[in-house]
Design a protein around this motif. Sequence first.
Motif, mmCIF file in Angstrom:
data_model
loop_
_atom_site.group_PDB
_atom_site.id
_atom_site.type_symbol
_atom_site.label_atom_id
_atom_site.label_comp_id
_atom_site.label_asym_id
_atom_site.label_seq_id
_atom_site.Cartn_x
_atom_site.Cartn_y
_atom_site.Cartn_z
ATOM 1 N N VAL A 69 -1.615 -8.076 1.293
ATOM 2 C CA VAL A 69 -2.889 -8.773 2.020
ATOM 3 C C VAL A 69 -3.095 -9.868 1.100
ATOM 4 N N TYR A 70 -3.270 -11.204 1.474
ATOM 5 C CA TYR A 70 -3.901 -12.106 0.855
ATOM 6 C C TYR A 70 -5.409 -12.102 0.747
ATOM 7 N N LEU A 71 -5.703 -12.193 -0.440
ATOM 8 C CA LEU A 71 -7.190 -12.535 -0.381
ATOM 9 C C LEU A 71 -7.545 -13.886 -1.128
ATOM 10 N N GLY A 72 -7.514 -14.684 0.148
ATOM 11 C CA GLY A 72 -7.557 -15.987 -0.313
ATOM 12 C C GLY A 72 -6.071 -16.612 -0.584
ATOM 13 N N ASP A 73 -6.281 -17.866 -1.124
ATOM 14 C CA ASP A 73 -4.773 -18.499 -1.333
ATOM 15 C C ASP A 73 -4.220 -18.592 -3.021
ATOM 16 N N SER A 74 -4.995 -17.277 -3.821
ATOM 17 C CA SER A 74 -4.522 -17.513 -5.092
ATOM 18 C C SER A 74 -4.433 -15.944 -5.591
ATOM 19 N N CYS A 75 -4.433 -14.979 -4.571
ATOM 20 C CA CYS A 75 -4.622 -13.650 -4.888
ATOM 21 C C CYS A 75 -3.921 -12.641 -3.697
ATOM 22 N N ALA A 76 -3.107 -11.992 -4.139
ATOM 23 C CA ALA A 76 -2.272 -11.147 -3.360
ATOM 24 C C ALA A 76 -2.527 -9.658 -3.708
ATOM 25 N N ALA A 77 -3.051 -8.699 -2.715
ATOM 26 C CA ALA A 77 -2.903 -7.387 -2.797
ATOM 27 C C ALA A 77 -1.947 -6.752 -2.335
ATOM 28 N N VAL A 78 -1.379 -5.765 -2.901
ATOM 29 C CA VAL A 78 -0.353 -5.012 -2.476
ATOM 30 C C VAL A 78 -0.795 -3.258 -2.209
ATOM 31 N N GLN A 79 -1.426 -3.215 -0.944
ATOM 32 C CA GLN A 79 -2.173 -2.138 -0.857
ATOM 33 C C GLN A 79 -1.069 -0.778 -0.195
ATOM 34 N N PHE A 80 -1.224 0.339 -0.964
ATOM 35 C CA PHE A 80 -0.553 1.471 -0.415
ATOM 36 C C PHE A 80 -1.499 2.599 0.468
ATOM 37 N N ALA A 81 -1.856 3.560 -0.271
ATOM 38 C CA ALA A 81 -2.612 4.609 0.573
ATOM 39 C C ALA A 81 -3.779 4.204 0.721
ATOM 40 N N ARG A 82 -4.829 5.011 1.355
ATOM 41 C CA ARG A 82 -6.221 4.658 1.374
ATOM 42 C C ARG A 82 -6.992 5.783 0.761
ATOM 43 N N THR A 83 -6.323 6.565 -0.227
ATOM 44 C CA THR A 83 -7.195 7.664 -0.870
ATOM 45 C C THR A 83 -6.851 7.727 -2.363
ATOM 46 N N ILE A 84 -7.581 8.435 -3.211
ATOM 47 C CA ILE A 84 -7.426 8.469 -4.514
ATOM 48 C C ILE A 84 -6.264 9.826 -4.867
ATOM 49 N N ASP A 85 -5.267 9.330 -5.183
ATOM 50 C CA ASP A 85 -4.108 10.142 -5.232
ATOM 51 C C ASP A 85 -3.506 9.936 -6.587
ATOM 52 N N PRO A 86 -3.199 10.851 -7.683
ATOM 53 C CA PRO A 86 -2.735 10.410 -8.931
ATOM 54 C C PRO A 86 -1.331 9.965 -8.706
ATOM 55 N N ALA A 87 -0.416 10.315 -7.898
ATOM 56 C CA ALA A 87 1.115 10.007 -7.660
ATOM 57 C C ALA A 87 1.053 8.445 -7.040
ATOM 58 N N VAL A 88 0.145 8.161 -6.109
ATOM 59 C CA VAL A 88 -0.003 6.776 -5.623
ATOM 60 C C VAL A 88 -0.424 5.711 -6.890
ATOM 61 N N ASN A 89 -1.508 6.364 -7.705
ATOM 62 C CA ASN A 89 -1.907 5.513 -8.715
ATOM 63 C C ASN A 89 -0.743 5.330 -9.780
ATOM 64 N N ALA A 90 -0.032 6.383 -9.964
ATOM 65 C CA ALA A 90 0.987 6.213 -10.927
ATOM 66 C C ALA A 90 1.802 5.086 -10.378
ATOM 67 N N ARG A 91 2.126 5.259 -9.317
ATOM 68 C CA ARG A 91 3.270 4.197 -8.770
ATOM 69 C C ARG A 91 2.737 2.687 -9.003
ATOM 70 N N CYS A 92 1.290 2.745 -8.559
ATOM 71 C CA CYS A 92 0.607 1.244 -8.896
ATOM 72 C C CYS A 92 0.695 0.730 -10.122
ATOM 73 N N ILE A 93 0.278 1.673 -11.059
ATOM 74 C CA ILE A 93 0.291 1.470 -12.441
ATOM 75 C C ILE A 93 2.007 1.009 -13.078
ATOM 76 N N ALA A 94 2.814 1.572 -12.406
ATOM 77 C CA ALA A 94 4.116 1.291 -12.907
ATOM 78 C C ALA A 94 4.711 0.051 -12.303
ATOM 79 N N LEU A 95 4.139 -0.226 -11.005
ATOM 80 C CA LEU A 95 4.717 -1.699 -10.579
ATOM 81 C C LEU A 95 3.773 -2.753 -11.261
ATOM 82 N N ALA A 96 2.574 -2.757 -11.271
ATOM 83 C CA ALA A 96 1.700 -3.473 -12.142
ATOM 84 C C ALA A 96 2.562 -3.899 -13.468
ATOM 85 N N SER A 97 2.801 -2.879 -14.222
ATOM 86 C CA SER A 97 3.508 -3.130 -15.478
ATOM 87 C C SER A 97 4.824 -3.727 -15.182
#
Lengths: 215, 302
Positions: A6-34
């Motif tokens: 999802v583009y938040l304006g022209d200089s920011c892109a958010a890759v969104q996964f689930a809609r909940t707080i979940d350690p496994a989802v968060n771990a994947r986000c941290i790994a992707l960001a890294s």
Amino acid sequence: MTGRVVYLGDSCAAVQFARTIDPAVNARCIALASRVERRGVPGVRDVVATYNAVTVHFNPMLIDRRTLEAELDSAARQAASVMEREGRTVEIPVRYGGEDGPDLTAVAAFARCAEQEVVRRHTSATYRVYMMGFLPGFAYMGSVDSRIAMPRLETPRLRVASGSVGIAGEQTGIYPFDSPGGWRIVGRTSIKLFDPSRPDPFLLQAGDRVTFVAV
Amino acid sequence: MAALTIVRPGMLTTVQDLGRWGFQSRGVPVSGAMDWYSHRLANSLLGNDSAMATLEVTLMGPHIRFESETAFAIAGAEFRLTLDDEPIETNRRIQAGPGAILKFGERMGGARAYVAVAGGIDVPKVLGSRATHVLTGMGGHEGRALRTGDALRIGAKGKGKGVITPRPLPLTPVTGGAKLRAVPVDARLFTQLEAQRFRVSPQSDRVGYRLEGGPIADAPTGEMISTAVPTGAIQIPPTGQPILLMNDHATTGGYAIAGVVITADLPLAGQLAPGDWVEFDTCSVDAADPALREREAALGAG
């Protein structure tokens, strides 16, 4: 795990996964960001992992969206096969209650137990740092024992002292600076979460584990 | 050594550059010039690197004494300006002799002006940037707004590109209000935003502008999961009163986002003062690129 861009304006892109707080989802986000950060893509200025998304801030004059999306895709495929890095566990000493924890009494009333029991429940868990935000060095940690997971204040305090340890629902956190704040303050630590004089000024990062110790 | 002294500080004068990038994952706001275009324009008139620090002047400007021979330039909001009591213009390279005093007088349009000096304002970098973040005391001159008596060093000249030709064009003056182009994020919320005019309330600062008007109906209530947010994001809290996030905003937030102002129009947002009107216009992500290229071309950098 594929995310929705999802583009938040022209200089920011958010890759969104689930809609909940979940350690496994968060771990994947941290790994992707890294992974994205380590690719060192020209034009990418900041990569931020949150509970369930990875946000990339970029300079649109230096990288076009098609190239960015291809990089994110590539990084996601690499991240999928990476085990979560062994995060450190950091122990935080806390003076609970009294002037250091003005909301400890309220949390005890909410939990229908003694203040000492609130302290025991808060210090018994190992918390995950899901993300950093709000202020430099502020870690959003979870999950707090549901019995003491009191919702935040309806009206934030104008000033919460630096080092204050708070609870807001299932999240717990430590204020790195004096600031306005709406979390329930149960104690205070002298540990500095942000110290520019240290080689790494930030004590915590997403993916770390934290325990609290009553002193 | 080249320096300048603050004789009178003005309302809010801080050292800024193009922002503290690379640490939003640690919760560090980007900060930096609210009108990046005028900051860069002032620097380019002196052959400075665009990343060199300037002084951001807000609403009521300072009196500054140049302790040695200094080339300077001012861009952004229009003020009556004098150097040793002689009128001077914005958007020009001006030479100040030792002891010369620059005075900001009456403000005529816009909210923020940028004072650039040849060589840049030389304060220590914090996490790679000289931008001031007042809330945490990071960067700038002692992490705070400038006060009477403050002495600031000026960097050594050189490594600049030289004066850019053709001459850079100043930003369209913002007088009374502005239309800001924004990319919708939540169509239902953005449609309501587009339909009306808002006013910048007095509760507005470098963190964000609280907008009067609306309220926007059906704003999500309840605890929302925090997400990372960019400068220019238009948040809709449960009250329905929009907040336009500006440079010192926290890196994450838990409010719904209706849309995000495009990079090309952030300088216009940076020129809004309390009491000014704001309107939002839809802009697709695709249309945002040529808008930004137009700004770059006007700066002489395109």
